[in-house]
Design a protein around this motif. Structure first.
Motif, PDB file in Angstrom:
ATOM      1  N   VAL A   2       0.854  -1.186   0.000  1.00 46.79           N
ATOM      2  CA  VAL A   2       0.000   0.000   0.000  1.00 46.79           C
ATOM      3  C   VAL A   2       0.894   1.242   0.000  1.00 46.79           C
ATOM      4  N   CYS A   3       1.901   1.197   0.853  1.00 47.96           N
ATOM      5  CA  CYS A   3       2.835   2.319   0.955  1.00 47.96           C
ATOM      6  C   CYS A   3       4.187   1.884   0.403  1.00 47.96           C
ATOM      7  N   LEU A   4       4.504   2.391  -0.770  1.00 47.90           N
ATOM      8  CA  LEU A   4       5.772   2.027  -1.403  1.00 47.90           C
ATOM      9  C   LEU A   4       6.943   2.728  -0.724  1.00 47.90           C
ATOM     10  N   CYS A   5       6.736   3.934  -0.265  1.00 50.25           N
ATOM     11  CA  CYS A   5       7.833   4.683   0.357  1.00 50.25           C
ATOM     12  C   CYS A   5       8.380   3.951   1.585  1.00 50.25           C
ATOM     13  N   GLY A  63       1.984   7.318   5.006  1.00 45.13           N
ATOM     14  CA  GLY A  63       1.874   8.712   4.561  1.00 45.13           C
ATOM     15  C   GLY A  63       2.924   9.648   5.104  1.00 45.13           C
ATOM     16  N   THR A  64       4.064   9.103   5.517  1.00 44.52           N
ATOM     17  CA  THR A  64       5.100   9.982   6.072  1.00 44.52           C
ATOM     18  C   THR A  64       5.964  10.611   4.989  1.00 44.52           C
ATOM     19  N   ASP A  65       5.823  10.110   3.741  1.00 41.12           N
ATOM     20  CA  ASP A  65       6.661  10.654   2.673  1.00 41.12           C
ATOM     21  C   ASP A  65       5.783  11.324   1.611  1.00 41.12           C
ATOM     22  N   CYS A  66       5.406  10.583   0.561  1.00 40.17           N
ATOM     23  CA  CYS A  66       4.658  11.226  -0.536  1.00 40.17           C
ATOM     24  C   CYS A  66       3.168  11.390  -0.221  1.00 40.17           C
ATOM     25  N   GLY A  67       2.635  10.542   0.684  1.00 43.97           N
ATOM     26  CA  GLY A  67       1.234  10.650   1.064  1.00 43.97           C
ATOM     27  C   GLY A  67       0.246   9.966   0.131  1.00 43.97           C
ATOM     28  N   LYS A  68       0.746   9.326  -0.931  1.00 44.30           N
ATOM     29  CA  LYS A  68      -0.166   8.696  -1.902  1.00 44.30           C
ATOM     30  C   LYS A  68      -0.913   7.495  -1.330  1.00 44.30           C
ATOM     31  N   CYS A  69      -0.401   6.940  -0.253  1.00 41.71           N
ATOM     32  CA  CYS A  69      -0.998   5.722   0.313  1.00 41.71           C
ATOM     33  C   CYS A  69      -2.156   6.022   1.265  1.00 41.71           C
TER      34      CYS A  69
HETATM   35 FE1  FES Z   1       3.179   5.939   1.512  1.00 45.17          FE
HETATM   36 FE2  FES Z   1       4.589   7.411  -0.168  1.00 45.17          FE
HETATM   37  S1  FES Z   1       3.443   5.624  -0.581  1.00 45.17           S
HETATM   38  S2  FES Z   1       4.231   7.781   1.934  1.00 45.17           S
END
Ligand code: FES
Length: 57
Positions: free
Chosen positions: A3-6, A36-42
């Motif tokens: 879900v969160c790639l970052c 969501g600690t980086d790009c927030g897309k997740c």
């Molecule tokens: Fe989760 Fe970027 S995908 S912060």
């Protein structure tokens, strides 16, 4: 599935955190898993998972 790639967080990790700790809000969930600690897309997809799991509890 990630879900969160970052932060390399899968839906399994999110679902198990919800079941183990039963957070009452997205804010509480985000204290358990660093979504969501980086790009927030997740965040949007995490909210969908959160609502799905809340409905099961
Ligand atoms: Fe989760 Fe970027 S995908 S912060």
């Amino acid at each position: 599935m990630y879900v969160c790639l970052c932060n390399a967080i899968s839906d399994k990790v999110i679902r198990s955190a919800i079941h183990q700790h039963q957070p009452q809000s997205m804010q509480q969930l985000r204290k358990l898993v660093p979504i969501g600690t980086d790009c927030g897309k997740c965040i949007r997809q995490t909210r969908v998972i959160f609502e799905e799991e809340q409905a099961k509890i």
